[in-house]
Write an enzyme that holds these catalytic residues in place. Structure first.
Site, PDB file in Angstrom:
ATOM      1  N   CYS A 103      -3.284 -23.263  30.992  1.00  0.00           N
ATOM      2  CA  CYS A 103      -2.297 -23.826  32.008  1.00  0.00           C
ATOM      3  C   CYS A 103      -2.468 -25.163  31.741  1.00  0.00           C
ATOM      4  O   CYS A 103      -3.172 -25.669  31.578  1.00  0.00           O
ATOM      5  CB  CYS A 103      -3.111 -23.448  33.238  1.00  0.00           C
ATOM      6  SG  CYS A 103      -1.999 -23.772  34.661  1.00  0.00           S
ATOM      7  N   HIS A 145       1.118 -15.251  36.140  1.00  0.00           N
ATOM      8  CA  HIS A 145       0.415 -16.462  36.110  1.00  0.00           C
ATOM      9  C   HIS A 145       1.251 -17.296  37.094  1.00  0.00           C
ATOM     10  O   HIS A 145       0.570 -18.166  37.680  1.00  0.00           O
ATOM     11  CB  HIS A 145       0.238 -16.888  34.669  1.00  0.00           C
ATOM     12  CG  HIS A 145      -0.363 -18.187  34.430  1.00  0.00           C
ATOM     13  ND1 HIS A 145      -1.665 -18.621  33.767  1.00  0.00           N
ATOM     14  CD2 HIS A 145      -0.024 -19.547  34.764  1.00  0.00           C
ATOM     15  CE1 HIS A 145      -1.867 -19.812  33.725  1.00  0.00           C
ATOM     16  NE2 HIS A 145      -0.903 -20.458  34.436  1.00  0.00           N
ATOM     17  N   GLU A 146       2.408 -17.591  36.368  1.00  0.00           N
ATOM     18  CA  GLU A 146       3.334 -18.594  37.044  1.00  0.00           C
ATOM     19  C   GLU A 146       3.572 -18.349  38.677  1.00  0.00           C
ATOM     20  O   GLU A 146       3.598 -19.395  39.340  1.00  0.00           O
ATOM     21  CB  GLU A 146       4.682 -18.725  36.422  1.00  0.00           C
ATOM     22  CG  GLU A 146       4.809 -19.180  34.958  1.00  0.00           C
ATOM     23  CD  GLU A 146       3.873 -20.450  34.909  1.00  0.00           C
ATOM     24  OE1 GLU A 146       3.823 -21.323  35.723  1.00  0.00           O
ATOM     25  OE2 GLU A 146       3.173 -20.433  33.684  1.00  0.00           O
ATOM     26  N   HIS A 149       0.766 -19.514  40.836  1.00  0.00           N
ATOM     27  CA  HIS A 149       0.887 -20.949  41.180  1.00  0.00           C
ATOM     28  C   HIS A 149       1.616 -20.929  42.591  1.00  0.00           C
ATOM     29  O   HIS A 149       1.521 -22.025  43.237  1.00  0.00           O
ATOM     30  CB  HIS A 149       1.683 -21.579  40.179  1.00  0.00           C
ATOM     31  CG  HIS A 149       0.793 -21.896  39.017  1.00  0.00           C
ATOM     32  ND1 HIS A 149      -0.320 -22.846  39.097  1.00  0.00           N
ATOM     33  CD2 HIS A 149       0.950 -21.762  37.732  1.00  0.00           C
ATOM     34  CE1 HIS A 149      -0.794 -23.177  38.019  1.00  0.00           C
ATOM     35  NE2 HIS A 149      -0.153 -22.493  36.921  1.00  0.00           N
TER      36      HIS A 149
HETATM   37 ZN    ZN Z   1      -0.532 -22.435  35.169  1.00  0.00          ZN
END
Ligand code: ZN
Length: 188
Positions: A103, A145-146, A149
């Site tokens: 990341c 994953h994104e 966020h």
């Molecule tokens: Zn990330």
């Protein structure tokens, strides 16, 4: 366009739930400029995804895209750049798949995360048109994953304590074992 500083883990903004963008604002200059900055910042850092909170903007926007010949992740197959606004994820196949993730907000580390292998992502594009895509394998992990966020979640939250590594040590000790496992699988 401008390259923006990437916020690092510990910055409280990364832990906030990002605000959805009202539909009528999606096509605004503010969002266009935000996306330009996100793209440039992602490219400069050779990322394969970035979320707006990572450059300090707590809005539900993320970009995912794997350029041809990306060597940051060896699993990565080319994937055309897509901008997702106000995304919603639905799991289509609960079967877990694990990848070593990294990341831009957690420099120099890699961690092994297991996530559902296939998901549907519903989102708005930059023209405020609604889309629905089904993604599986590594790119499904990148989307999850994104989008994490946008909910204040960082991948390290999902890493078992013994499965976190510095990138250098990952390349030296872990990747060779993984390659061997993969070869054994292919040969069996
Ligand atoms: Zn990330």
């Amino acid at each position: 366009m401008a390259t923006r500083r990437v916020l690092r883990m510990g910055n409280p903004l990364l832990r906030q739930k990002a605000e959805p963008i009202p539909l009528e604002e999606i096509t605004s200059d503010d969002i266009k400029n935000l996306l330009k900055d996100m793209n440039e910042t992602m490219n400069v850092n050779k990322g394969i995804g970035i979320a707006a909170p990572q450059i300090g903007v707590s809005k539900q926007v993320a970009i995912v895209g794997i350029p041809k010949g990306s060597d940051r992740y060896r699993y990565a197959k080319e994937f055309d750049l897509v901008t997702v606004i106000n995304p919603v994820v639905t799991v289509l196949d609960e079967t877990k798949q694990g990848y070593w993730e990294g990341c831009l907000s957690v420099p120099k580390l890699r961690g092994f995360v297991e996530r559902p292998r296939k998901v549907r992502v519903e989102y708005y594009d930059i023209e405020a048109k609604k889309h629905s895509v089904e993604v599986e394998d590594f790119i499904a992990t990148v989307f999850q994953h994104e989008i994490d966020h946008l909910h204040g979640i960082i991948y390290v939250d999902r890493v078992p304590p013994t499965k976190l590594s510095y990138v250098d040590e990952y390349i030296k000790y872990i990747q060779p074992l993984e390659k061997k496992e993969q070869e054994d699988k292919e040969n069996s």
